[in-house]
Design a protein around this motif. Structure first.
Motif, PDB file in Angstrom:
ATOM      1  N   LEU A  40     -47.194 -45.665  -5.700  1.00 38.91           N
ATOM      2  CA  LEU A  40     -46.562 -46.696  -4.880  1.00 38.91           C
ATOM      3  C   LEU A  40     -47.550 -47.644  -4.218  1.00 38.91           C
ATOM      4  CD1 LEU A  40     -43.665 -44.656  -3.236  1.00 38.91           C
ATOM      5  CD2 LEU A  40     -43.502 -46.425  -4.993  1.00 38.91           C
ATOM      6  N   GLN A  41     -48.821 -47.280  -4.151  1.00 37.22           N
ATOM      7  CA  GLN A  41     -49.816 -48.190  -3.582  1.00 37.22           C
ATOM      8  C   GLN A  41     -49.867 -49.500  -4.365  1.00 37.22           C
ATOM      9  OE1 GLN A  41     -53.540 -46.074  -3.519  1.00 37.22           O
ATOM     10  NE2 GLN A  41     -53.166 -45.279  -1.467  1.00 37.22           N
ATOM     11  N   ILE A  42     -49.485 -49.471  -5.633  1.00 34.95           N
ATOM     12  CA  ILE A  42     -49.479 -50.689  -6.433  1.00 34.95           C
ATOM     13  C   ILE A  42     -48.459 -51.671  -5.879  1.00 34.95           C
ATOM     14  CG2 ILE A  42     -48.905 -51.618  -8.722  1.00 34.95           C
ATOM     15  CD1 ILE A  42     -50.393 -49.256  -9.926  1.00 34.95           C
ATOM     16  N   ASP A  43     -47.302 -51.177  -5.455  1.00 36.41           N
ATOM     17  CA  ASP A  43     -46.312 -52.068  -4.847  1.00 36.41           C
ATOM     18  C   ASP A  43     -46.736 -52.536  -3.459  1.00 36.41           C
ATOM     19  OD1 ASP A  43     -44.497 -52.577  -6.824  1.00 36.41           O
ATOM     20  OD2 ASP A  43     -43.019 -51.101  -6.161  1.00 36.41           O
ATOM     21  N   ALA A  44     -47.523 -51.725  -2.747  1.00 36.81           N
ATOM     22  CA  ALA A  44     -48.060 -52.171  -1.460  1.00 36.81           C
ATOM     23  C   ALA A  44     -49.062 -53.306  -1.683  1.00 36.81           C
ATOM     24  CB  ALA A  44     -48.718 -51.012  -0.716  1.00 36.81           C
ATOM     25  N   PHE A  45     -49.772 -53.277  -2.812  1.00 33.60           N
ATOM     26  CA  PHE A  45     -50.719 -54.327  -3.174  1.00 33.60           C
ATOM     27  C   PHE A  45     -49.963 -55.605  -3.538  1.00 33.60           C
ATOM     28  CE2 PHE A  45     -52.970 -56.335  -6.812  1.00 33.60           C
ATOM     29  CZ  PHE A  45     -53.999 -56.920  -6.095  1.00 33.60           C
ATOM     30  N   GLN A  46     -48.953 -55.482  -4.428  1.00 28.80           N
ATOM     31  CA  GLN A  46     -48.097 -56.605  -4.812  1.00 28.80           C
ATOM     32  C   GLN A  46     -46.714 -56.064  -5.114  1.00 28.80           C
ATOM     33  OE1 GLN A  46     -49.276 -59.363  -7.903  1.00 28.80           O
ATOM     34  NE2 GLN A  46     -51.376 -59.459  -7.141  1.00 28.80           N
ATOM     35  N   SER A  47     -45.752 -56.477  -4.325  1.00 26.60           N
ATOM     36  CA  SER A  47     -44.382 -56.002  -4.478  1.00 26.60           C
ATOM     37  C   SER A  47     -43.867 -56.260  -5.895  1.00 26.60           C
ATOM     38  CB  SER A  47     -43.478 -56.705  -3.455  1.00 26.60           C
ATOM     39  OG  SER A  47     -42.162 -56.225  -3.568  1.00 26.60           O
ATOM     40  N   GLY A  48     -43.301 -55.213  -6.505  1.00 25.82           N
ATOM     41  CA  GLY A  48     -42.733 -55.323  -7.842  1.00 25.82           C
ATOM     42  C   GLY A  48     -43.714 -55.068  -8.970  1.00 25.82           C
ATOM     43  N   LEU A  49     -45.003 -54.918  -8.661  1.00 24.34           N
ATOM     44  CA  LEU A  49     -46.007 -54.720  -9.702  1.00 24.34           C
ATOM     45  C   LEU A  49     -45.892 -53.346 -10.364  1.00 24.34           C
ATOM     46  CD1 LEU A  49     -48.409 -55.858 -11.266  1.00 24.34           C
ATOM     47  CD2 LEU A  49     -49.894 -55.107  -9.386  1.00 24.34           C
ATOM     48  N   LEU A  50     -45.469 -52.342  -9.590  1.00 25.72           N
ATOM     49  CA  LEU A  50     -45.361 -50.991 -10.158  1.00 25.72           C
ATOM     50  C   LEU A  50     -44.453 -50.964 -11.380  1.00 25.72           C
ATOM     51  CD1 LEU A  50     -46.107 -47.991 -10.052  1.00 25.72           C
ATOM     52  CD2 LEU A  50     -44.208 -47.655  -8.467  1.00 25.72           C
ATOM     53  N   LYS A  51     -43.330 -51.671 -11.327  1.00 23.93           N
ATOM     54  CA  LYS A  51     -42.417 -51.646 -12.481  1.00 23.93           C
ATOM     55  C   LYS A  51     -42.969 -52.410 -13.677  1.00 23.93           C
ATOM     56  CE  LYS A  51     -39.368 -55.414 -11.067  1.00 23.93           C
ATOM     57  NZ  LYS A  51     -38.019 -55.736 -10.631  1.00 23.93           N
ATOM     58  N   ARG A  52     -44.032 -53.176 -13.473  1.00 25.37           N
ATOM     59  CA  ARG A  52     -44.698 -53.866 -14.587  1.00 25.37           C
ATOM     60  C   ARG A  52     -45.748 -52.987 -15.256  1.00 25.37           C
ATOM     61  NH1 ARG A  52     -40.812 -57.126 -15.320  1.00 25.37           N
ATOM     62  NH2 ARG A  52     -40.376 -58.412 -13.506  1.00 25.37           N
ATOM     63  N   VAL A  53     -46.268 -52.001 -14.520  1.00 28.79           N
ATOM     64  CA  VAL A  53     -47.306 -51.129 -15.092  1.00 28.79           C
ATOM     65  C   VAL A  53     -46.776 -49.734 -15.423  1.00 28.79           C
ATOM     66  CG1 VAL A  53     -49.201 -52.413 -14.047  1.00 28.79           C
ATOM     67  CG2 VAL A  53     -48.252 -50.442 -12.845  1.00 28.79           C
ATOM     68  N   VAL A  54     -45.511 -49.480 -15.132  1.00 26.79           N
ATOM     69  CA  VAL A  54     -44.833 -48.249 -15.535  1.00 26.79           C
ATOM     70  C   VAL A  54     -43.473 -48.662 -16.081  1.00 26.79           C
ATOM     71  CG1 VAL A  54     -43.853 -46.042 -14.808  1.00 26.79           C
ATOM     72  CG2 VAL A  54     -45.953 -46.865 -13.755  1.00 26.79           C
ATOM     73  N   GLY A  55     -43.169 -48.191 -17.264  1.00 27.54           N
ATOM     74  CA  GLY A  55     -41.881 -48.531 -17.864  1.00 27.54           C
ATOM     75  C   GLY A  55     -41.375 -47.390 -18.716  1.00 27.54           C
ATOM     76  N   ARG A  56     -40.348 -47.690 -19.465  1.00 25.29           N
ATOM     77  CA  ARG A  56     -39.765 -46.706 -20.386  1.00 25.29           C
ATOM     78  C   ARG A  56     -39.739 -47.294 -21.785  1.00 25.29           C
ATOM     79  NH1 ARG A  56     -38.890 -41.738 -18.271  1.00 25.29           N
ATOM     80  NH2 ARG A  56     -38.406 -41.874 -16.075  1.00 25.29           N
ATOM     81  N   GLY A  57     -40.096 -46.466 -22.754  1.00 30.57           N
ATOM     82  CA  GLY A  57     -40.014 -46.872 -24.155  1.00 30.57           C
ATOM     83  C   GLY A  57     -38.573 -46.828 -24.626  1.00 30.57           C
ATOM     84  N   GLU A  58     -38.336 -47.286 -25.831  1.00 35.12           N
ATOM     85  CA  GLU A  58     -36.988 -47.267 -26.401  1.00 35.12           C
ATOM     86  C   GLU A  58     -36.429 -45.858 -26.467  1.00 35.12           C
ATOM     87  OE1 GLU A  58     -36.794 -49.333 -30.120  1.00 35.12           O
ATOM     88  OE2 GLU A  58     -37.695 -51.145 -29.283  1.00 35.12           O
ATOM     89  N   ASP A  59     -37.320 -44.867 -26.567  1.00 34.64           N
ATOM     90  CA  ASP A  59     -36.894 -43.471 -26.627  1.00 34.64           C
ATOM     91  C   ASP A  59     -36.722 -42.852 -25.237  1.00 34.64           C
ATOM     92  OD1 ASP A  59     -39.529 -43.358 -25.826  1.00 34.64           O
ATOM     93  OD2 ASP A  59     -40.173 -41.991 -27.413  1.00 34.64           O
ATOM     94  N   GLY A  60     -36.901 -43.655 -24.184  1.00 38.46           N
ATOM     95  CA  GLY A  60     -36.758 -43.153 -22.819  1.00 38.46           C
ATOM     96  C   GLY A  60     -38.020 -42.552 -22.238  1.00 38.46           C
ATOM     97  N   ARG A  61     -39.059 -42.468 -23.059  1.00 40.05           N
ATOM     98  CA  ARG A  61     -40.333 -41.890 -22.625  1.00 40.05           C
ATOM     99  C   ARG A  61     -41.019 -42.817 -21.621  1.00 40.05           C
ATOM    100  NH1 ARG A  61     -45.377 -42.770 -24.707  1.00 40.05           N
ATOM    101  NH2 ARG A  61     -44.441 -44.095 -26.275  1.00 40.05           N
ATOM    102  N   LEU A  62     -41.627 -42.213 -20.592  1.00 39.06           N
ATOM    103  CA  LEU A  62     -42.360 -42.955 -19.578  1.00 39.06           C
ATOM    104  C   LEU A  62     -43.629 -43.551 -20.186  1.00 39.06           C
ATOM    105  CD1 LEU A  62     -42.138 -43.560 -16.520  1.00 39.06           C
ATOM    106  CD2 LEU A  62     -43.620 -41.590 -16.146  1.00 39.06           C
ATOM    107  N   ILE A  63     -43.872 -44.830 -19.917  1.00 37.11           N
ATOM    108  CA  ILE A  63     -45.062 -45.509 -20.416  1.00 37.11           C
ATOM    109  C   ILE A  63     -45.884 -45.965 -19.213  1.00 37.11           C
ATOM    110  CG2 ILE A  63     -45.942 -47.492 -21.691  1.00 37.11           C
ATOM    111  CD1 ILE A  63     -43.364 -47.405 -23.345  1.00 37.11           C
ATOM    112  N   ARG A  64     -47.113 -45.468 -19.141  1.00 35.71           N
ATOM    113  CA  ARG A  64     -48.044 -45.841 -18.069  1.00 35.71           C
ATOM    114  C   ARG A  64     -49.049 -46.825 -18.641  1.00 35.71           C
ATOM    115  NH1 ARG A  64     -46.955 -40.387 -17.675  1.00 35.71           N
ATOM    116  NH2 ARG A  64     -46.244 -39.674 -15.625  1.00 35.71           N
ATOM    117  N   LYS A  65     -49.180 -47.992 -18.000  1.00 37.15           N
ATOM    118  CA  LYS A  65     -50.039 -49.055 -18.522  1.00 37.15           C
ATOM    119  C   LYS A  65     -51.251 -49.339 -17.646  1.00 37.15           C
ATOM    120  CE  LYS A  65     -46.033 -51.555 -20.308  1.00 37.15           C
ATOM    121  NZ  LYS A  65     -45.352 -52.862 -20.268  1.00 37.15           N
TER     122      LYS A  65
END
Length: 185
Positions: A126-151
């Motif tokens: 969550l420190q990423i969102d404290a740095f820039q709001s909304g950035l966390l969802k840009r660097v963590v997502g889900r693949g088409e298979d639902g798998r967590l993707i960390r970028k």
């Protein structure tokens, strides 16, 4: 048999003696075998990340060096986030290498001497969102298979020390055996 993957370059190097979120860029950093980045808060044989120390301060430090691919900055810029090298806490910003596709045990030869073994993925918090709001969802997502993707980059340990500077080459050496996908460390 080991293989070689495409090579790239060091775009920037950063370090901070404090446990700050961002790290200032430097003209060079020195990697120390078995320890990490000289003068950085995460230097050590055992884990230095605050939450990990609270869990078990004796566990090995698999997060001695944090590397991020510069291409991530262009990706998040398309969503309105301006991020520059060092701001996400990485020590080495690379260009031209798909760090996230590397397997566990891949070796990164940085400059003329330093070698970092990739241990896993950075687990963005969550420190990423404290740095820039909304950035966390840009660097963590889900693949088409639902798998967590960390970028948010990869972590590694220093096998061989040496100076690393912007513009230095980065050569990738793939490990023998089956490809073991990176997991969070």
């Amino acid at each position: 048999m080991t293989g070689h993957a495409p090579s790239g370059t060091v775009a920037a190097v950063s370090r901070s003696a404090r446990h700050d979120f961002s790290k200032p860029n430097q003209d060079s950093i020195r990697l120390l075998a078995g320890l990490g980045v000289e003068g950085d808060a995460h230097l050590g044989v055992t884990v230095q990340h605050r939450s990990r120390v609270a869990q078990d301060p004796t566990q090995p430090n698999l997060r001695q060096v944090h590397l991020i691919h510069e291409e991530l900055f262009a990706e998040v810029a398309a969503a309105g986030h301006e991020v520059t090298p060092g701001q996400l806490g990485e020590n080495v910003t690379t260009r031209g290498i798909d760090l996230l596709a590397l397997p566990v045990g891949a070796l990164l030869r940085l400059g003329g001497e330093a070698v970092v073994e990739v241990t896993g993925l950075r687990n963005p918090c969550l420190q990423i969102d404290a740095f820039q709001s909304g950035l966390l969802k840009r660097v963590v997502g889900r693949g088409e298979d639902g798998r967590l993707i960390r970028k948010a980059g990869v972590m590694g340990v220093v096998l061989a020390g040496g100076e690393v500077r912007p513009g230095d080459p980065v050569a990738v050496e793939l490990p023998a055996g089956p490809h073991r996908p990176l997991e969070r460390v």
